[in-house]
Design an enzyme around this catalytic site. Structure first.
Site, PDB file in Angstrom:
ATOM      1  N   CYS A  20       0.812  -1.220   0.000  1.00 45.23           N
ATOM      2  CA  CYS A  20       0.000   0.000   0.000  1.00 45.23           C
ATOM      3  C   CYS A  20       0.845   1.269   0.000  1.00 45.23           C
ATOM      4  O   CYS A  20       0.318   2.357  -0.214  1.00 45.23           O
ATOM      5  CB  CYS A  20      -0.931  -0.016   1.212  1.00 45.23           C
ATOM      6  SG  CYS A  20      -0.065  -0.345   2.738  1.00 45.23           S
TER       7      CYS A  20
HETATM    8  C1  LIG Z   1       0.081  -4.969   2.856  1.00 45.61           C
HETATM    9  S1  LIG Z   1       1.096  -6.320   3.069  1.00 45.61           S
HETATM   10  C2  LIG Z   1      -0.045  -7.642   2.997  1.00 45.61           C
HETATM   11  C3  LIG Z   1      -0.638  -8.019   4.317  1.00 45.61           C
HETATM   12  C4  LIG Z   1      -1.478  -9.259   4.270  1.00 45.61           C
HETATM   13  N1  LIG Z   1      -2.519  -9.186   3.293  1.00 45.61           N
HETATM   14  C5  LIG Z   1      -2.108  -9.536   5.645  1.00 45.61           C
HETATM   15  O1  LIG Z   1      -3.322  -9.480   5.759  1.00 45.61           O
HETATM   16  O2  LIG Z   1      -1.368  -9.817   6.591  1.00 45.61           O
HETATM   17  C6  LIG Z   1       1.905  -6.454   1.526  1.00 45.61           C
HETATM   18  C7  LIG Z   1       2.908  -7.582   1.431  1.00 45.61           C
HETATM   19  O3  LIG Z   1       3.334  -7.740   0.068  1.00 45.61           O
HETATM   20  C8  LIG Z   1       4.641  -8.261   0.097  1.00 45.61           C
HETATM   21  N2  LIG Z   1       5.246  -8.118  -1.225  1.00 45.61           N
HETATM   22  C9  LIG Z   1       5.765  -6.981  -1.773  1.00 45.61           C
HETATM   23  N3  LIG Z   1       6.236  -7.251  -3.013  1.00 45.61           N
HETATM   24  C10 LIG Z   1       6.007  -8.566  -3.256  1.00 45.61           C
HETATM   25  C11 LIG Z   1       6.287  -9.433  -4.354  1.00 45.61           C
HETATM   26  N4  LIG Z   1       6.895  -8.995  -5.449  1.00 45.61           N
HETATM   27  N5  LIG Z   1       5.917 -10.734  -4.243  1.00 45.61           N
HETATM   28  C12 LIG Z   1       5.296 -11.198  -3.129  1.00 45.61           C
HETATM   29  N6  LIG Z   1       5.014 -10.425  -2.063  1.00 45.61           N
HETATM   30  C13 LIG Z   1       5.369  -9.127  -2.118  1.00 45.61           C
HETATM   31  C14 LIG Z   1       5.292  -7.450   1.199  1.00 45.61           C
HETATM   32  O4  LIG Z   1       6.450  -8.089   1.679  1.00 45.61           O
HETATM   33  C15 LIG Z   1       4.179  -7.368   2.250  1.00 45.61           C
HETATM   34  O5  LIG Z   1       4.307  -8.368   3.211  1.00 45.61           O
END
Ligand SMILES: C[S@@+](CC[C@H](N)C(=O)[O-])C[C@H]1O[C@@H](n2cnc3c(N)ncnc32)[C@H](O)[C@@H]1O
Length: 376
Positions: A133
């Protein structure tokens, strides 16, 4: 993106950190002093906000799974969780700790969604995820599509390849700012137009029993017109007033939920800082200067979160307010006490602050299952 500090701010933070380390050391050396826990014991159990439902016959998978907020909510709502994809190894460790039997693909080799071909997941009914986000958060630069962390295109690609019956995506409300209208239209809506009917709506965590003010936006899409026609947004379960359908449960407030004694004032906690942003390795949950007043009124200290309640009690802040432990932060986010987090305190705080509050995820998951005709 590096967190930008002036030399003056850097010196100030360093001085505060040294002073606080010295104080902590001094307090820990006073072994003979017994610190009494202020907790009364009757704390909120967030599991009560999302009673475990029987299997509903729907399978699901998640992208950007973080610390597992969405995944846990969907599981408790009766979904058969298939696979989670997450870039950070430490989040993968959290999943292994809690759900060793789940297929969790974490780390830059297996978990980076940019490297995954999703067509082999065609049998999955529901895909959910919270793309990072930071590109849209008012706490950041709001660079949107220009921010290398923008992963919405990857989420959409996954939906196009898996073609699930429904998808759910969560994000900060900043994404609904006028300046992102064209982004939402071109990156999210247009590529799925004709294949999915998409709904977008905001939910507040405190409307679902979570003792925290936290608003987020959800996008829900259905492939079949019949399912879309059955879609109804989740209705609040908690609040100060009743609704047309009857009275709501009273709002859960921070002090009472933590089991703290009454001070004649209580309210929902301010939004916990979205993790992995702000000063690196911080163990604070303070989201904005404005929220400091609310924390002060609550007499809760939003900095220097400790690994356990015992450590927090042994290290009271100078103003005598209640110091939080990671379990307290998890509770304020709506995680049941048996969901454990892996990593150093700052990483745990990061996973908690980044997550979708599980009771909110549960409410959305239930409504999606109804729309898909899987439950009454
Ligand atoms: C907002 S958090 C998600 C939280 C999750 N939905 C929860 O309810 O706990 C976004 C996540 O996306 C991951 N992320 C960022 N880039 C990514 C990628 N290229 N592939 C997989 N995950 C990724 C980050 O590490 C982070 O943990």
């Amino acid at each position: 993106m590096p967190y930008e500090l002036t030399q003056e701010q850097r010196d100030k933070y360093r001085a505060t950190s040294i002073r606080s380390q010295q104080r902590k050391q001094a307090l820990q050396n006073r072994k003979s002093v017994k610190h009494e826990s202020p907790l009364r014991g009757d704390r909120l159990d967030p599991a009560d906000l999302m009673p475990l439902l029987p299997q509903n016959g729907l399978s699901c998978m998640s992208l950007f799974s973080g610390g597992g907020g969405l995944d846990l909510g969907f599981e408790r709502a009766g979904y058969d969780h298939r696979t989670s994809f997450e870039l950070l190894d430490i989040c993968g460790e959290t999943f292994r700790l809690n759900r060793p039997d789940w297929d969790v693909r974490a780390g830059s080799a297996a978990g980076d969604v940019t490297k995954v071909k999703f067509s082999s997941f065609r049998s999955v009914d529901v895909v959910h995820g919270g793309p990072p986000c930071q590109p849209f958060s008012v706490a950041g630069k709001q660079a949107g599509a220009q921010d290398p962390r923008n992963m919405w295109g990857e989420f959409v690609r996954c939906i196009q390849q898996v073609r699930p019956r429904a998808f759910i995506a969560e994000n900060v409300v900043g994404l609904l700012d006028k300046k992102f209208d064209s982004f939402v239209q071109h990156v999210i809506v247009d590529p799925l137009q004709g294949q999915y009917t998409i709904f977008k709506f905001k939910l507040a965590a405190h409307d679902f029993g979570v003792p925290q003010a936290r608003r987020r936006v959800f996008f829900v899409g259905f492939r079949a017109a019949r399912d879309a026609a059955r879609w109804v947004e989740p209705a609040p379960t908690h609040g100060d007033d009743g609704t047309l359908f009857g009275p709501l449960l009273p709002r859960n407030t921070a002090r009472a939920s933590l089991g703290l004694p009454s001070i004649g004032y209580d309210d929902v906690a301010p939004t916990l800082r979205s993790g992995f942003t702000g000063p690196r390795n911080t163990t604070g949950i303070l989201n904005s200067k404005a929220s400091l007043k609310v924390w002060n009124d609550l007499r809760i200290w939003p900095n220097g979160v400790q690994r356990t309640h015992e450590l927090a009690v042994a290290y009271p802040p100078e103003n005598g307010h209640f110091r939080l432990s990671v379990e307290d932060c998890a509770l304020l986010q709506g995680f049941p006490a048996d969901w454990k987090f892996s990593g150093a305190v700052y990483q745990v705080i990061g996973q908690i602050g980044n997550s979708v509050c599980p009771p909110v995820a549960y409410a959305v998951a239930r409504q999606v299952a109804k729309a898909l005709g899987a439950v009454e």
